[in-house]
Structure formats: structure tokens, C-alpha cells
Design a protein around this motif. Structure first.
Motif, PDB file in Angstrom:
ATOM      1  N   LEU A 592      31.758 -22.447 -39.560  1.00  0.00           N
ATOM      2  CA  LEU A 592      32.941 -22.332 -38.748  1.00  0.00           C
ATOM      3  C   LEU A 592      33.578 -23.488 -38.691  1.00  0.00           C
ATOM      4  CD1 LEU A 592      34.483 -20.840 -36.540  1.00  0.00           C
ATOM      5  CD2 LEU A 592      32.472 -21.176 -34.951  1.00  0.00           C
ATOM      6  N   VAL A 593      34.820 -23.898 -38.795  1.00  0.00           N
ATOM      7  CA  VAL A 593      35.202 -25.168 -39.016  1.00  0.00           C
ATOM      8  C   VAL A 593      36.326 -25.351 -37.894  1.00  0.00           C
ATOM      9  CG1 VAL A 593      36.809 -26.614 -40.382  1.00  0.00           C
ATOM     10  CG2 VAL A 593      35.321 -25.052 -41.364  1.00  0.00           C
ATOM     11  N   PHE A 594      36.375 -26.453 -37.022  1.00  0.00           N
ATOM     12  CA  PHE A 594      37.067 -26.976 -35.906  1.00  0.00           C
ATOM     13  C   PHE A 594      37.748 -28.234 -36.594  1.00  0.00           C
ATOM     14  CE2 PHE A 594      33.990 -24.448 -33.508  1.00  0.00           C
ATOM     15  CZ  PHE A 594      34.790 -23.374 -33.167  1.00  0.00           C
ATOM     16  N   VAL A 595      39.033 -28.270 -36.182  1.00  0.00           N
ATOM     17  CA  VAL A 595      39.651 -29.362 -36.673  1.00  0.00           C
ATOM     18  C   VAL A 595      40.588 -29.744 -35.414  1.00  0.00           C
ATOM     19  CG1 VAL A 595      41.396 -30.601 -38.489  1.00  0.00           C
ATOM     20  CG2 VAL A 595      40.022 -28.645 -39.109  1.00  0.00           C
ATOM     21  N   ASN A 596      40.562 -31.212 -35.104  1.00  0.00           N
ATOM     22  CA  ASN A 596      41.445 -31.785 -33.835  1.00  0.00           C
ATOM     23  C   ASN A 596      42.644 -32.512 -34.901  1.00  0.00           C
ATOM     24  OD1 ASN A 596      42.686 -32.763 -31.846  1.00  0.00           O
ATOM     25  ND2 ASN A 596      40.836 -33.540 -30.930  1.00  0.00           N
ATOM     26  N   PRO A 597      43.617 -31.895 -34.884  1.00  0.00           N
ATOM     27  CA  PRO A 597      44.880 -32.995 -35.648  1.00  0.00           C
ATOM     28  C   PRO A 597      45.040 -34.221 -34.868  1.00  0.00           C
ATOM     29  CG  PRO A 597      45.158 -30.497 -35.521  1.00  0.00           C
ATOM     30  CD  PRO A 597      44.085 -30.884 -34.677  1.00  0.00           C
ATOM     31  N   LYS A 598      44.781 -34.477 -33.573  1.00  0.00           N
ATOM     32  CA  LYS A 598      45.071 -35.593 -32.833  1.00  0.00           C
ATOM     33  C   LYS A 598      44.269 -36.561 -32.937  1.00  0.00           C
ATOM     34  CE  LYS A 598      48.122 -32.948 -29.561  1.00  0.00           C
ATOM     35  NZ  LYS A 598      48.305 -32.664 -28.186  1.00  0.00           N
ATOM     36  N   SER A 599      42.953 -36.374 -33.455  1.00  0.00           N
ATOM     37  CA  SER A 599      41.921 -37.485 -33.437  1.00  0.00           C
ATOM     38  C   SER A 599      42.446 -38.223 -34.493  1.00  0.00           C
ATOM     39  CB  SER A 599      40.659 -36.912 -33.934  1.00  0.00           C
ATOM     40  OG  SER A 599      40.194 -35.958 -32.732  1.00  0.00           O
ATOM     41  N   GLY A 600      41.904 -39.765 -34.236  1.00  0.00           N
ATOM     42  CA  GLY A 600      41.951 -40.856 -34.951  1.00  0.00           C
ATOM     43  C   GLY A 600      43.228 -41.184 -35.844  1.00  0.00           C
ATOM     44  N   GLY A 601      43.257 -41.045 -36.933  1.00  0.00           N
ATOM     45  CA  GLY A 601      44.537 -41.376 -37.699  1.00  0.00           C
ATOM     46  C   GLY A 601      45.509 -40.268 -37.942  1.00  0.00           C
ATOM     47  N   LEU A 602      45.063 -39.061 -37.113  1.00  0.00           N
ATOM     48  CA  LEU A 602      45.981 -38.087 -37.359  1.00  0.00           C
ATOM     49  C   LEU A 602      46.178 -37.235 -38.783  1.00  0.00           C
ATOM     50  CD1 LEU A 602      49.213 -39.210 -35.461  1.00  0.00           C
ATOM     51  CD2 LEU A 602      47.201 -37.942 -34.394  1.00  0.00           C
ATOM     52  N   LYS A 603      44.829 -37.251 -39.543  1.00  0.00           N
ATOM     53  CA  LYS A 603      44.733 -36.750 -40.668  1.00  0.00           C
ATOM     54  C   LYS A 603      44.383 -35.110 -40.685  1.00  0.00           C
ATOM     55  CE  LYS A 603      43.421 -40.957 -43.054  1.00  0.00           C
ATOM     56  NZ  LYS A 603      43.290 -41.877 -42.174  1.00  0.00           N
ATOM     57  N   GLY A 604      44.194 -34.704 -39.277  1.00  0.00           N
ATOM     58  CA  GLY A 604      43.746 -33.254 -39.155  1.00  0.00           C
ATOM     59  C   GLY A 604      44.781 -32.415 -39.802  1.00  0.00           C
ATOM     60  N   ARG A 605      46.030 -32.676 -40.015  1.00  0.00           N
ATOM     61  CA  ARG A 605      46.850 -31.614 -40.446  1.00  0.00           C
ATOM     62  C   ARG A 605      46.763 -31.259 -41.898  1.00  0.00           C
ATOM     63  NH1 ARG A 605      49.137 -28.466 -42.242  1.00  0.00           N
ATOM     64  NH2 ARG A 605      51.454 -27.546 -42.269  1.00  0.00           N
ATOM     65  N   ASP A 606      46.543 -32.287 -42.769  1.00  0.00           N
ATOM     66  CA  ASP A 606      46.029 -32.174 -44.038  1.00  0.00           C
ATOM     67  C   ASP A 606      44.899 -31.410 -44.245  1.00  0.00           C
ATOM     68  OD1 ASP A 606      48.471 -33.196 -44.774  1.00  0.00           O
ATOM     69  OD2 ASP A 606      47.530 -35.433 -45.167  1.00  0.00           O
ATOM     70  N   LEU A 607      43.836 -31.776 -43.512  1.00  0.00           N
ATOM     71  CA  LEU A 607      42.400 -31.131 -43.619  1.00  0.00           C
ATOM     72  C   LEU A 607      42.609 -29.814 -43.228  1.00  0.00           C
ATOM     73  CD1 LEU A 607      40.334 -33.908 -42.284  1.00  0.00           C
ATOM     74  CD2 LEU A 607      40.200 -33.062 -44.315  1.00  0.00           C
ATOM     75  N   LEU A 608      43.121 -29.263 -42.168  1.00  0.00           N
ATOM     76  CA  LEU A 608      43.617 -27.934 -41.951  1.00  0.00           C
ATOM     77  C   LEU A 608      44.092 -26.995 -42.895  1.00  0.00           C
ATOM     78  CD1 LEU A 608      45.233 -27.762 -38.156  1.00  0.00           C
ATOM     79  CD2 LEU A 608      43.196 -26.657 -38.894  1.00  0.00           C
ATOM     80  N   CYS A 609      44.936 -27.686 -43.780  1.00  0.00           N
ATOM     81  CA  CYS A 609      45.544 -27.038 -44.925  1.00  0.00           C
ATOM     82  C   CYS A 609      44.435 -26.752 -46.043  1.00  0.00           C
ATOM     83  CB  CYS A 609      46.927 -27.672 -45.575  1.00  0.00           C
ATOM     84  SG  CYS A 609      47.797 -26.890 -46.913  1.00  0.00           S
ATOM     85  N   SER A 610      43.768 -28.062 -46.258  1.00  0.00           N
ATOM     86  CA  SER A 610      42.761 -28.189 -47.134  1.00  0.00           C
ATOM     87  C   SER A 610      41.647 -26.901 -47.115  1.00  0.00           C
ATOM     88  CB  SER A 610      42.065 -29.560 -47.364  1.00  0.00           C
ATOM     89  OG  SER A 610      43.216 -30.212 -47.929  1.00  0.00           O
ATOM     90  N   PHE A 611      41.322 -27.165 -46.002  1.00  0.00           N
ATOM     91  CA  PHE A 611      40.073 -26.076 -45.632  1.00  0.00           C
ATOM     92  C   PHE A 611      40.477 -24.656 -45.666  1.00  0.00           C
ATOM     93  CE2 PHE A 611      38.001 -30.014 -43.143  1.00  0.00           C
ATOM     94  CZ  PHE A 611      37.124 -30.324 -44.272  1.00  0.00           C
ATOM     95  N   ARG A 612      41.715 -24.523 -45.260  1.00  0.00           N
ATOM     96  CA  ARG A 612      41.977 -22.898 -45.425  1.00  0.00           C
ATOM     97  C   ARG A 612      41.927 -22.645 -46.761  1.00  0.00           C
ATOM     98  NH1 ARG A 612      46.728 -24.493 -41.277  1.00  0.00           N
ATOM     99  NH2 ARG A 612      46.006 -23.730 -39.533  1.00  0.00           N
ATOM    100  N   LYS A 613      42.690 -23.593 -47.784  1.00  0.00           N
ATOM    101  CA  LYS A 613      42.592 -23.234 -49.182  1.00  0.00           C
ATOM    102  C   LYS A 613      41.026 -23.041 -49.611  1.00  0.00           C
ATOM    103  CE  LYS A 613      47.152 -25.114 -49.580  1.00  0.00           C
ATOM    104  NZ  LYS A 613      47.858 -25.994 -50.312  1.00  0.00           N
TER     105      LYS A 613
END
Length: 943
Positions: A592-613
Motif C-alpha cells: 500500500l503506497v502513500f505519496v505526499n506530493p508536497k513533501s521536500g523537493g516536490l518530487k511526489g508528482r513524478d513518484l505517483l506516476c511511476s508507482f502507478r505504472k
């Protein structure tokens, strides 16, 4: 393409001569046009010059190859080797380039016939336009140089104006009640492999940075040449990540009125126009998209519309043909540019009246309303040939229609029947059922379903028994000739699947009963009690799960609730699937993956897309959209699962707190938690060996590390804040805050360190766009600290400390810190490594907290530099702190100003299970079919 060739599928061999026995003028711009030899349609691939069509050059499923003269270095799209010499073979429709020796081996279907070869049509979820370096369009096979589109669920990349020609071949991530599969097959996607990718079969290089070549399974990651992939077993085992993936067979989401982005909880992007950026739908890149020809060139440029829908939307394609081209050649060029696999003998081109605006309604033209003569002008008039034409279908007395079975275990992909003007949906079913072995069952048990397979949306429509099918096909062709190739007819059981939608609603007032929540929602959105019920209540978090048994009512509630505020709080509405936990494999432990796009360097948006794939998108949650509760509710019946939190220490504490509150509802009450640090400090991530912060590592390697991590225990602590403000001098009344409880995992700071965190937090809230770099964030911390060097607070005079109910005298300090892990302030060792007979050696699972003091900003800087340690004060399991005045406090990096009162720190019950990254590197996949573990991430991709 994620398309498997089906038995009997007809390949379009367009571009040849008219069929024997058919009138030479029947498929052209009206009747009577006299063909005149010309140089051909002139639809060259850009740098290559068009040549004569070579006899016998047609090969591959649906391709129309012709021999061309090469003017620049070119590579074969099958073997990815350089094409030596000056000649190659090019498909006029999809730009597939090949050696002559490779023609007979081509297996990748042309985009003109690919929609008819898709096993299960699944729409794509396109995100916003972006730059994708070294990626190729899956339709026109050209490099993506301008901002392009990509699917958030699979590896499909497209030019914006290639979207109408893409297949609805996204990954099937759940059952939908129509076609539920017992086994899961490979989902092949062509091209965009890393240049060093190796074929699973022949072990030779199958990737290329020069062309769209090679295939990869988007579930297990197996990579191969398109020819070699035929020898692999069709079943997919999900590869190296098999134990982490949530299998699609275990997820059920019935189709309703929700889009794919809503079903996957993906932020919906504004869809760009599919016909170009202007009011006229011209295109910029791709096969056959030409710039207007000059009169001196001997060629003319024509606008070609594909039916009434394209005219209304002003979406056309440009072709450039010789002014002396025959009518047959013009029509063939028009069909190729629209990827239409129809027989040219059944079609014609009708002129679009010049006075008609594209957005106006047009009834269409009659056959023979305009022709092209030898001079390129309409006979009997001095007007030039109109530049806008519409492809039209000629009336047909009968047609062969493919009917697909709507159930799984049938030995044929489809059956073909002949439909006439008298054929209805019921008569076709009576003819088809015996062919499918269902002759013993009456037609009333089945229905004929029309499926429109758009790449953005797949629509199902049940046809009435008396629906004339020939008229229906003619209506589809009137709107869009190409749409017929993207429309299927299924025979399905007429029993309707009982509607059921689980709707998560968050942001409600906490502490209410189920009846009060039902009443509150009824007042807010007028819920219908007959079809809406509250199935789960999370009272402490102000959330409920609604069970809706009507698709239209579920869609109405979703639209209303997601933008509504109740009692001053903005609500959250999410569509959740049903997780069939009984179908999970015995060795499965999904992540179960939880991503906070607002954390740190705002890299969460790319990680969301990568983990979905990399995983099933249903198991990936954006914490800014409902928090961790929706994911925990979805996994509540899973007997064994793990959690990955992508964020800073505060985000980790948020998820651990939600786990603590919902523990008694989970079939797996103690799931192990891994961390992908995205914050600035990331002290817990450092202790558990996940690193100081995410810096763009391959998300696949992160998942492999999670799969091989070791489980460890960690204490959790409860902090009770009981504030008692003194009476106000103005009104003599007491303004006391209600007691509240917060959870702590890492540390709790009182005084100077909390004051620095608070100043940093306020600066980030004012200008969040500037805090995208971890280095910049630390620079802000340093600047804030320098501004407070000369400040003196004498914290030891403002607080009182009790340890195990014994008063402890405090030295002269500016900050008091309670630490649970051996890392503070971005990796500093605040306790120190020196042995001390007064205290036990600290551990994060020993049930004890260490209390340390700092004398100021300079002392904190020396600790972070490794020059000093903090002042050891105490060690224990129960603490009582009395604040004599308002004082800054921070817990796990979340700061605030606490009013005077008491703080009680005690153990929070069961220890939490964390995952610590193994010291050894992740095992390589070796000779197994887990090639995904060996391959490096493609450059420029989020992976």
C-alpha cells in the motif's frame, strides 16, 4: 502495442489498385473522374523521398509498405539496426521503417488495424502535457520534441494530435463485471525501452534510442524483440514485484458514470484539443501532416474531414498530392492520413461547401457532387477544386459484421455474420448463439452490446431487440468512417450486474454517530435512502463510506460532495473499488503506497506516476486527496500487506497515527512500514537506512529494496497537551484550550529548536514554490538560526520537568528535546556515542526516551557538525512537563506555539513494525524473466 492478433483478423492492404471488377471511379471524388498517371500521393516521411511502391512489399498486420529512397541515416524499426544503402521500406500509414529482409518478420500491427486486435478494450488516463526526452509517439513513431501526452497508468506516449488514432489498450487493472479473466497475460507495449535493454529470449540488445523498437510487458517488465516475444508463454507472473503487486483479478470496480481518472483517483487534467491548437484542426507533426504546398510545386494541399463529427469539431488532416494525381490516389491518401482500414471501393470524397463553417451542421454531399478532371477543376465551372473534403461511405445492401462473445471460455475470438436491411439485434443473436454453442439457450437470456473503443473512454450501449444493425453501422460511418473500426458488438448475458459503488467521504465533523452522519449528508446533498447507506464510519476522523446501489446517484453524489463544505470544512469524495481478498495468492503481501506530493523537493508528482505504472494504480494513494484513511479502508480485509510512505517525517507520523486509530479494523493489524524520504530532515529514514532524502533513484529499485527489507520494531509515544491559560486582565475570564493528543515517533522539541522549525514552516507556507530544493530548505534553516543567535530565553526557568514522577532539576538551557531515535536535525547524534553508567544504551524499541538539552543556536550547530553532543538530562518512559508561559513546541518536525499548561509523554501501546533497508544490494534478477530488475531506467522518464 498491447494488442494480440486474433484469429481471422483481416489486415488492411491499402494503397493498391482498385479491386478487380469494381468501377475505377467508384471510390473517388464523385463519378466520372478520368484517372491520369501521376507521381503518387506524395506522403513521404520527411527526410526520405517517396519512391515507387515495390511489388509484393506488403507485409505485417495491416501495413502498407513502399520502397523509398533514404536521404539521411535511418534505422529499422524491427531489428533497430542501421539500414545500409539508399533504399528502405516505409509504411504509408504509421511510418514503420524496415529492411527488405525484415518485412516478412514484422509482427507489430499498423495503427490502422491495431484497434481491432485489442483483446480487452481499456481506456487511457492522460496527464497534462509535458516534455518527454528520447520518447517516441506510439502512433506516428516519431520522436516527441514538443510537449506531449502520456498515460498515467501505462507507458503510452503520444503527440496531442495523434490521440484520436491511439488504441484503447491500457492495462486492465481490475475486473469490471463484463470480462473477468482467470489468467493474466503479458501486456506488451512497443518501444521506449532503455538503450541497453536485453531480449529475454536471445539476450541481444532489444532497446534503441533511435527508433521505436522492442516490446516490454508493463506488468512483469520482461523485454524482448517483437519477433522473440512470440516464443514466450502468454501468461504473466508479475515478475520480480509479484509479491508487492495487487493482482487485477483481486480488484473489482463496476463500470458506472465515472471516468478512468476518477476511478484511479488521478487529478484530472484539462484535455487539449485533438485537432490542433487553433480553431482549424491542422496538425504539426506525424505521418502525412504536410505544410501547404506552393502553386509552383505542382502539388496541392487538401483538408480531409472524417465524417460529420470532425466537421463539427473542425478537426481535419492535411494531405499533399500532385495536381495531376488520379482520384484513386487522392482517396487512398485521404484514407491513409485518417488510418481508415476500409475498402476504398466502399468510400468516396465529397466537397465541403466553402461557405459552410466547420461548426455548422451539414447534411453531407451526394455521390458525384464534384469530380476532379485532368485540369484539376470542376467541369463546367471556373472554380478551383475545393480544398476541404469529407470522406463518405457509399450505401451498402449488406455487410459482414464481427460478433464477439461476452464471456471468457469460448474457443473463438469472434464469429462473422452477414447483416442486411432486415437484420436486427434479435435476429443476429438467433444466428450467433448456435455458432457459440449456446443453441440450447433462448435469446432472451442475452443482449447485443455495442462497445465504442475510444482511447480516452470505452462506452457500452445495450441495443434494443428491434435495432436495425445495417442502419446503425451507416449512422456510425456518417459521424466518423474510422469509428467503425473502433466499434465492436458483443453478445453478453442480459442479466444486469447489480450496481454497487463505494464512495469514501472525508472532512465531516468528527465524533458523530452513523445516524447523525446519514442525516447530515441528507441535509447537504439530499441522499436517497433507498439506494444510499452508510456502510463504514470512522467517527474519530470524520469520515464515512457510502454504499450506493445506483450508478447515476453515485455520480451525482461524487460531483456534489467533492467541492462542498460542511460546517466550514471542505469535503473529500473518492471512488473506491472492492478488494477481493479471498482471491489473493497465498504468498502475496501487496504494498500500500502513500505519496505526499508536497513533501521536500516536490518530487511526489513524478513518484505517483511511476508507482502507478510499476504497481496496480489502485494501490497507490495521494495523501493530499483524502489522507491515508481511504487506502487503509481499502486494505482493511487483506490478511497481510506492507506500507510504503513517501514523504517527510511528519508524513510518516501522519500515516502511523492513522494506522494506530484503525488498527482494530484491520485484518493485518500490524503492517510493516517502509519510508521513501521526501522531506528535509528525514531522520527516521536515515535511521532505517533509507537515506537522507530521495534524489531521483529508480523507483523500481526502491520497490525491490522494500521487498527485501528487514522488519524492526519502534516505540510510539503519546503526548497529552493540557493547556491552562491564566485569566485575562481585561475581562477576568479564563480562555483554556481543550486537551489534545498527538503521537510521536522521532522526537519532541521544546524551545529553540521548535522555534526554528516554526519560522521555517511559516516561511514555506508563505512561498511554497521556493521550497523545491532540499539544499535551499537547509539554507533557510541556517539563515533563520543566524537571526536568533543573540536571543536568550532561559528555558530552564520557564518549564518544569518530572521523570517517572520525580522532579528533575534542569541546567541552563535554551531547548529541551525528547528523542526516540538516534538521529536529530538531519542526521545529528544528539545523545552522543560516549558510554555513561547513569543511562542505558539508547534503542528505538527499548520503551525509553532520552532527554537532552541544548544551550542555543551555536550549540545546535556544533551538534549538527559532529563537534559536540547535547547535554544528557534523563532517560525514562513517563514524563510530565509544565509550561509556565506560551512556548514553541515541535513533534516530528511539525511545530506550533503551545499555551501554558501540562505536557504528559507516555508510551502509546503496541510498538510499530518498520522496514529497515537491507545492507546488501538488491539481488539481480539473473536468468529469470524478471528483466525489469536488470534494466536501467529510461532517461527522461519518471522511473
Amino acid at each position: 502495442m498491447a494488442a494480440a492478433a486474433e484469429p481471422g483478423a483481416r489486415a488492411w492492404l491499402g494503397g493498391g489498385s482498385p479491386r478487380p471488377g469494381s468501377p475505377a471511379c467508384s471510390p473517388v471524388l464523385g463519378a466520372g473522374g478520368r484517372a491520369r498517371p501521376g507521381p503518387g500521393p506524395g506522403l513521404g516521411p520527411g527526410p526520405e523521398r517517396a519512391g515507387a511502391r515495390a511489388p509484393g512489399s506488403v507485409a505485417g498486420p495491416g501495413h502498407s509498405f513502399r520502397k523509398v529512397t533514404l536521404t539521411k541515416p535511418t534505422f529499422c524499426h524491427l531489428c533497430s539496426d542501421f539500414i545500409w544503402g539508399l533504399a528502405g521500406f516505409l509504411c504509408d500509414v504509421c511510418n514503420f521503417m524496415s529492411h527488405e529482409k525484415c518485412l516478412k518478420l514484422v509482427r507489430i500491427p499498423c495503427t490502422s488495424v491495431a484497434p481491432s486486435l485489442v483483446r480487452v478494450p481499456v481506456a487511457h488516463c492522460f496527464g497534462p502535457r509535458g516534455l518527454h526526452k528520447r520518447k517516441f509517439c506510439a502512433v506516428c513513431r516519431k520522436v516527441l520534441e514538443a510537449p506531449a501526452l502520456h498515460c498515467e497508468v501505462c507507458e503510452l506516449h503520444l503527440h496531442p494530435d495523434c490521440v484520436p488514432f491511439a488504441c484503447s489498450d491500457c492495462r486492465q487493472c481490475h475486473q469490471d463485471g463484463h470480462q473477468d479473466h482467470d489468467t493474466h497475460h503479458h501486456h506488451w507495449r512497443e518501444g521506449n525501452l532503455p538503450s541497453g535493454a536485453r531480449c529475454e529470449v536471445c539476450r541481444k540488445t532489444c532497446g534503441s534510442s533511435d527508433v521505436l523498437a522492442g516490446v516490454r510487458c508493463e506488468w512483469c517488465g520482461v523485454q524482448a524483440h517483437s519477433v522473440c516475444s512470440a516464443v514466450l508463454a502468454p501468461e504473466c507472473g508479475f515478475g520480480r514485484l509479484r509479491s508487492l503487486v495487487l493482482p487485477p483479478a483481486c480488484v473489482r470496480l463496476l463500470p458506472g458514470g465515472f471516468s478512468k481518472t476518477q476511478s484511479f483517483r488521478i487529478a484530472e487534467a484539462v484535455e487539449p484539443g485533438e485537432g490542433g491548437d487553433g480553431t482549424e484542426g491542422s496538425a504539426a507533426v506525424g505521418p502525412g501532416r504536410e505544410t501547404p504546398a506552393t502553386p509552383e510545386s505542382g502539388k496541392q494541399t487538401l483538408k480531409i474531414f472524417d465524417g460529420d463529427d470532425a466537421v463539427r469539431r473542425s478537426q481535419f488532416r492535411l494531405i499533399t498530392v500532385s495536381r495531376l494525381a488520379s482520384a484513386e490516389e487522392v482517396l487512398e491518401a485521404a484514407l491513409r492520413i485518417h488510418h481508415i482500414p476500409e475498402d476504398p471501393g466502399h468510400l468516396e470524397l465529397c466537397p465541403l461547401p466553402p461557405s459552410l463553417k466547420a461548426c455548422d451542421t451539414w447534411a453531407g454531399g451526394k455521390a458525384g457532387s464534384a469530380v476532379i478532371s485532368e485540369e484539376g477543376r470542376s467541369p463546367g465551372s471556373g472554380e478551383a477544386t475545393p480544398e476541404a473534403w469529407v470522406i463518405r461511405a457509399l450505401p451498402r445492401a449488406q455487410e459482414v459484421l464481427k460478433i464477439y462473445p461476452g464471456w471468457l471460455k469460448v474457443g473463438v475470438a469472434y464469429v462473422s455474420v452477414r447483416v442486411t436491411p432486415k437484420s436486427t439485434a434479435r435476429s443476429v443473436m438467433l444466428e450467433v448463439l448456435p455458432l457459440l454453442g449456446r443453441q440450447a439457450e433462448g435469446p432472451e437470456s442475452y443482449q447485443l452490446v455495442e462497445v465504442a473503443m475510444g482511447c480516452r473512454q470505452v462506452q457500452r450501449t445495450a441495443l434494443m431487440d428491434e435495432q436495425p444493425l445495417l442502419d446503425r453501422l451507416q449512422d456510425i460511418r456518417q459521424m466518423s468512417v474510422r469509428q467503425v473500426s473502433q466499434t465492436r458488438f458483443y453478445v453478453a448475458e442480459s442479466r444486469d450486474v447489480a450496481p454497487h459503488v463505494s464512495l469514501f467521504v472525508g472532512g465531516l465533523p468528527p465524533g458523530l454517530s452513523p445516524e447523525e452522519y446519514s442525516s447530515l449528508l441528507h441535509e447537504a446533498v439530499a441522499t436517497k435512502a433507498t439506494v444510499v447507506s452508510v456502510s463504514h464510519v470512522y467517527s474519530s476522523q470524520g469520515a464515512v463510506v457510502l454504499d450506493v446501489t445506483c450508478f447515476s446517484e453515485a455520480e451525482r453524489l461524487y460531483v456534489l460532495l467533492k467541492d462542498m463544505a460542511v460546517r466550514g470544512r471542505l469535503l473529500t469524495a473518492l471512488v473506491l473499488p472492492d478488494l477481493l481478498h479471498t482471491k489473493l495468492p497465498p504468498d502475496s503481501c501487496p504494498l500500500l503506497v502513500f505519496v505526499n506530493p508536497k513533501s521536500g523537493g516536490l518530487k511526489g508528482r513524478d513518484l505517483l506516476c511511476s508507482f502507478r505504472k510499476l504497481l496496480n494504480p489502485h494501490q497507490v494513494f495521494d495523501l493530499t486527496n483524502g489522507g491515508p484513511l481511504p487506502g487503509l479502508h481499502l486494505f482493511s480485509q487483506v490478511p497481510c500487506f506492507r506500507v510504503l510512505v513517501c514523504g517527510g517525517d511528519g508524513t510518516v507520523g501522519w500515516v502511523l497515527g492513522a494506522l494506530e486509530e484503525t488498527r482494530y479494523r484491520l485484518a493485518c493489524p500490524e503492517p510493516s512500514v517502509a519510508i521513501l524520504p521526501l522531506g528535509t530532515g528525514n531522520d527516521l529514514g536515515r535511521v532505517l537506512r533509507w537515506g537522507a532524502g530521495y534524489s531521483g533513484e529508480d523507483p523500481l529499485s526502491v520497490l525491490l529494496s522494500v521487498d527485501e527489507a528487514d522488519a524492526v520494531l519502534m516505540d510510539r509515544w503519546t503526548i497529552l497537551l493540557d493547556a491552562h491559560d491564566t485569566a485575562s486582565a481585561e475581562n477576568g475570564t479564563a480562555d483554556a484550550e481543550p486537551p489534545k493528543i498527538v503521537q510521536m515517533s522521532n522526537y519532541c522539541g521544546i524551545g529553540i529548536d521548535a522555534e526554528l522549525s516554526l519560522d521555517f514552516h511559516q516561511a514555506r507556507e508563505e512561498e511554497p514554490g521556493k521550497f523545491t530544493s532540499r539544499l535551499h530548505n537547509k539554507g533557510v534553516y541556517v539563515r533563520v538560526g543566524l537571526q536568533k543567535i543573540s536571543h536568550s530565553r532561559s528555558l530552564h526557568k520557564q518549564i518544569r520537568l518530572q521523570v517517572e514522577r520525580q522532579e528533575v532539576e534542569l541546567p541552563s538551557i535554551e531547548g529541551l528535546i525528547f528523542i526516540n531515535i538516534p538521529s536529530w536535525g538531519s542526521g545529528a547524534d544528539l545523545w552522543g556515542s560516549d558510554s555513561d553508567a547513569r543511562f542505558e544504551k539508547p534503542r528505538m524499541d527499548d520503551g525509553l526516551l532520552e532527554v537532552v538539552g541544548v544551550t542555543g543556536v551555536v550549540h545546535m550547530g556544533q551538534v549538527q557538525g559532529g563537534l559536540r553532543s547535547g547535554i544528557r538530562i534523563a532517560q525514562g518512559s513517563y514524563f510530565r512537563v509544565t509550561l509556565l508561559k506560551a512556548t514553541p513546541v515541535q513533534v516530528d518536525g511539525e511545530p506550533w506555539v503551545q499555551a501554558p499548561g501540562h505536557m504528559i509523554i507516555s508510551a502509546a501501546g503496541p510498538k510499530v513494525h518498520m522496514l529497515r533497508k537491507a545492507k546488501q544490494k538488491p539481488r539481480r534478477a539473473g536468468t529469470t524473466r524478471d528483466a525489469r530488475a536488470d534494466a536501467p531506467a529510461p532517461e527522461g522518464d519518471a522511473r
